[in-house]
Design a protein around this motif. Sequence first.
Motif, PDB file in Angstrom:
ATOM      1  N   UNK A 172      -3.203  72.463  39.328  1.00 54.97           N
ATOM      2  CA  UNK A 172      -1.814  72.677  39.725  1.00 54.97           C
ATOM      3  C   UNK A 172      -1.475  71.904  41.005  1.00 54.97           C
ATOM      4  N   UNK A 173      -0.338  71.218  41.039  1.00 52.11           N
ATOM      5  CA  UNK A 173       0.021  70.412  42.203  1.00 52.11           C
ATOM      6  C   UNK A 173       0.628  71.205  43.339  1.00 52.11           C
ATOM      7  N   UNK A 174       1.009  72.461  43.080  1.00 55.72           N
ATOM      8  CA  UNK A 174       1.613  73.258  44.133  1.00 55.72           C
ATOM      9  C   UNK A 174       2.795  74.056  43.631  1.00 55.72           C
ATOM     10  N   UNK A 175       3.662  74.374  44.570  1.00 59.13           N
ATOM     11  CA  UNK A 175       4.827  75.209  44.309  1.00 59.13           C
ATOM     12  C   UNK A 175       6.084  74.366  44.477  1.00 59.13           C
ATOM     13  N   UNK A 176       7.004  74.479  43.518  1.00 59.54           N
ATOM     14  CA  UNK A 176       8.292  73.810  43.616  1.00 59.54           C
ATOM     15  C   UNK A 176       9.324  74.817  44.099  1.00 59.54           C
ATOM     16  N   UNK A 177       9.998  74.476  45.174  1.00 62.04           N
ATOM     17  CA  UNK A 177      11.092  75.313  45.699  1.00 62.04           C
ATOM     18  C   UNK A 177      12.381  74.523  45.528  1.00 62.04           C
ATOM     19  N   UNK A 178      13.306  75.099  44.770  1.00 62.77           N
ATOM     20  CA  UNK A 178      14.561  74.402  44.515  1.00 62.77           C
ATOM     21  C   UNK A 178      15.673  74.977  45.374  1.00 62.77           C
TER      22      UNK A 178
END
Length: 190
Positions: A172-178
Amino acid sequence: MTVRILRAADLTPTPWKNGGGLTREIATGPDGAGTDAFDWRVSLADVTADGPFSAFPGVDRILTVVEGAGMDLLVGGEHHIVDEPLWPHGFPGDLPTEGFLLGGPVVNLNVMYRRDRTRAETAVVCGTVRLLPPEGGAVLAVSLDDGAELESGDSGGVRLDRHDAVLAAGEPPGVLRTMGQAVLITFSGG
């Protein structure tokens, strides 16, 4: 782990397979595969007039209207009204398909995948989501608004603006925060 940031500014408009409009390819699997060799392909299409869709034998499609009022898709003689914004709509890419604009030009996010090689799932998300590529597959997130951020462990954050994307395979590359919304596409083996 493989993580790539794909910038909208680097996307080159090219003619559709049938010459009826323009598309901007975001990513393909395998990387760089042409229209006859991809396992999956994601692009943004500018649709400015009614007309036929390109035929893709053996390919399933998921169309998400990301800008504009929507379309009436005539797929294999059956009407599909795609007028809810940001609502993924799947259909077979090998059936004759025509699109009729409901209220002016639209921009569609198109996901295409060869049904005998892979599967794709598409969701529109907002807020915070952990990007999880399936084993042997990939995950692609396309920001629909300015100001999204990919947060990944030690490397801090990477800003994603409108139509920028992150593609990841492996860990997993990380967390996306939109700040608004993003389209999340997960590709897994067939």
